[in-house]
Scaffold this active site. Structure first.
Site, short mmCIF file in Angstrom:
data_model
loop_
_atom_site.label_atom_id
_atom_site.label_comp_id
_atom_site.label_asym_id
_atom_site.label_seq_id
_atom_site.Cartn_x
_atom_site.Cartn_y
_atom_site.Cartn_z
N GLY A 43 0.76 -1.25 0.00
CA GLY A 43 0.00 0.00 0.00
C GLY A 43 0.79 1.29 0.00
O GLY A 43 0.34 2.29 -0.53
N GLU A 98 3.94 3.94 6.12
CA GLU A 98 2.68 3.20 5.93
C GLU A 98 1.71 4.03 5.10
O GLU A 98 1.81 5.26 5.07
CB GLU A 98 2.04 2.90 7.30
CG GLU A 98 2.22 1.47 7.76
CD GLU A 98 1.37 0.47 6.98
OE1 GLU A 98 1.03 0.70 5.81
OE2 GLU A 98 1.06 -0.59 7.56
N ASP A 99 0.79 3.35 4.47
CA ASP A 99 -0.26 4.05 3.71
C ASP A 99 -1.36 4.55 4.63
O ASP A 99 -1.80 5.69 4.54
CB ASP A 99 -0.84 3.12 2.63
CG ASP A 99 -1.26 1.75 3.17
OD1 ASP A 99 -1.05 1.47 4.37
OD2 ASP A 99 -1.79 0.96 2.38
N ASP A 102 -5.33 2.01 10.49
CA ASP A 102 -6.75 1.76 10.73
C ASP A 102 -6.89 1.33 12.20
O ASP A 102 -7.00 2.17 13.08
CB ASP A 102 -7.20 0.69 9.72
CG ASP A 102 -8.67 0.36 9.79
OD1 ASP A 102 -9.42 1.05 10.48
OD2 ASP A 102 -9.10 -0.61 9.13
N PHE A 151 -14.05 3.37 4.05
CA PHE A 151 -13.10 2.60 3.26
C PHE A 151 -12.62 3.43 2.08
O PHE A 151 -13.41 3.85 1.24
CB PHE A 151 -13.71 1.28 2.78
CG PHE A 151 -12.64 0.34 2.30
CD1 PHE A 151 -11.94 -0.46 3.19
CD2 PHE A 151 -12.30 0.29 0.95
CE1 PHE A 151 -10.92 -1.30 2.75
CE2 PHE A 151 -11.28 -0.54 0.50
CZ PHE A 151 -10.59 -1.34 1.41
N VAL A 152 -11.32 3.69 2.06
CA VAL A 152 -10.76 4.57 1.03
C VAL A 152 -9.80 3.80 0.11
O VAL A 152 -9.24 2.78 0.49
CB VAL A 152 -10.01 5.77 1.66
CG1 VAL A 152 -11.00 6.70 2.35
CG2 VAL A 152 -8.94 5.32 2.63
N ARG A 164 -5.15 1.18 -6.85
CA ARG A 164 -3.90 1.71 -6.30
C ARG A 164 -3.35 2.87 -7.13
O ARG A 164 -2.65 3.74 -6.62
CB ARG A 164 -2.82 0.61 -6.25
CG ARG A 164 -3.11 -0.52 -5.27
CD ARG A 164 -1.86 -1.37 -5.09
NE ARG A 164 -2.14 -2.67 -4.48
CZ ARG A 164 -2.24 -2.91 -3.18
NH1 ARG A 164 -2.10 -1.91 -2.32
NH2 ARG A 164 -2.48 -4.12 -2.71
P1 IMP Z 1 -4.54 -1.87 10.55
O1 IMP Z 1 -3.63 -2.97 10.97
O2 IMP Z 1 -5.97 -2.15 10.96
O3 IMP Z 1 -4.09 -0.50 11.01
O4 IMP Z 1 -4.66 -1.90 8.98
C1 IMP Z 1 -3.67 -1.40 8.20
C2 IMP Z 1 -3.74 -1.95 6.81
O5 IMP Z 1 -5.07 -2.26 6.40
C3 IMP Z 1 -3.28 -0.88 5.83
O6 IMP Z 1 -1.88 -0.93 5.64
C4 IMP Z 1 -4.07 -1.20 4.58
O7 IMP Z 1 -3.38 -2.15 3.81
C5 IMP Z 1 -5.35 -1.80 5.10
N1 IMP Z 1 -6.46 -0.81 5.18
C6 IMP Z 1 -7.00 -0.27 6.29
N2 IMP Z 1 -7.99 0.60 6.00
C7 IMP Z 1 -8.06 0.62 4.65
C8 IMP Z 1 -8.88 1.37 3.72
O8 IMP Z 1 -9.75 2.19 4.07
N3 IMP Z 1 -8.64 1.13 2.40
C9 IMP Z 1 -7.71 0.24 1.96
N4 IMP Z 1 -6.92 -0.47 2.80
C10 IMP Z 1 -7.09 -0.28 4.13
MG MG Z 2 -0.79 -1.58 3.92
#
Ligand code: IMP
Ligand code: MG
Length: 173
Positions: A43, A98-99, A102, A151-152, A164
């Site tokens: 990402g 990181e992208d 969440d 969700f983005v 992407r």
């Molecule tokens: P976390 O571990 O819940 O913080 O999730 C992080 C990963 O989930 C990110 O690096 C993304 O790959 C994916 N992710 C979380 N939210 C989104 C979203 O809104 N769109 C696309 N990918 C997401």
């Molecule tokens: Mg990611």
């Protein structure tokens, strides 16, 4: 296969302007140092590519593959390392890129793992942050934008590997 463009949450001009601002903060904090940037695949590859070109410091770039989503729209909470770095980071000034944060579980996991490798300093940047979804007391050093819990896609972020390549952040839900 025709695909309509998702509605804009953050347009391309704001995306690019914010990248420059983040780069200035990083330069200020790490002035005089060489920086090891760790791009978390997949990402963050686009954000990372823009960011390192905006940072006027000596930069090395490494890649780590992590997966936590497994193709759905909600976090599984389970993190898998799919690609590790070849170079040691002991004594290096490290910036994890990181992208999106969440739940924060992915970034927390990787920071804990990297801390054990004894870098001189360890910081993290995330282009997006969903503060409402955050499940840990994780502190993100550089945040592009705080966004609502939606969700983005775009600017590296995917839904089932698509979108992407959008140059802006769009909303899919
Ligand atoms: P976390 O571990 O819940 O913080 O999730 C992080 C990963 O989930 C990110 O690096 C993304 O790959 C994916 N992710 C979380 N939210 C989104 C979203 O809104 N769109 C696309 N990918 C997401
Ligand atoms: Mg990611």
């Amino acid at each position: 296969m025709p695909m309509s463009n998702p509605p804009v949450l953050i347009d391309t001009a704001r995306v690019q302007a914010r990248v420059q601002e983040i780069a200035r903060s990083i330069e200020a904090d790490l002035a005089g140092h060489e920086l090891t940037v760790i791009c978390i695949l997949k990402g963050s590859f686009i954000f990372c590519a823009d960011l390192i070109r905006a940072i006027h410091l000596p930069v090395k770039c490494e890649f780590m593959g992590l997966s936590s989503y497994h193709g759905g729209k909600t976090s599984s909470g389970e993190v898998k390392v799919t690609l590790d770095m070849k170079e040691p980071i002991e004594g290096c000034h490290v910036l994890v890129v990181e992208d999106i944060v969440d739940t924060g579980l992915t970034l927390q996991y990787i920071l804990n793992a990297l801390k054990l490798r004894q870098p001189a300093s360890l910081r993290c940047a995330s282009f997006l942050l969903k503060r409402e979804a955050l499940q840990s007391d994780l502190k993100v050093d550089y945040v592009g934008f705080e966004i609502p819990n939606r969700f983005v896609v775009g600017y590296g972020l995917d839904y089932q590997e698509l979108y992407r390549n959008l140059p802006y952040i769009g909303v899919l839900d």
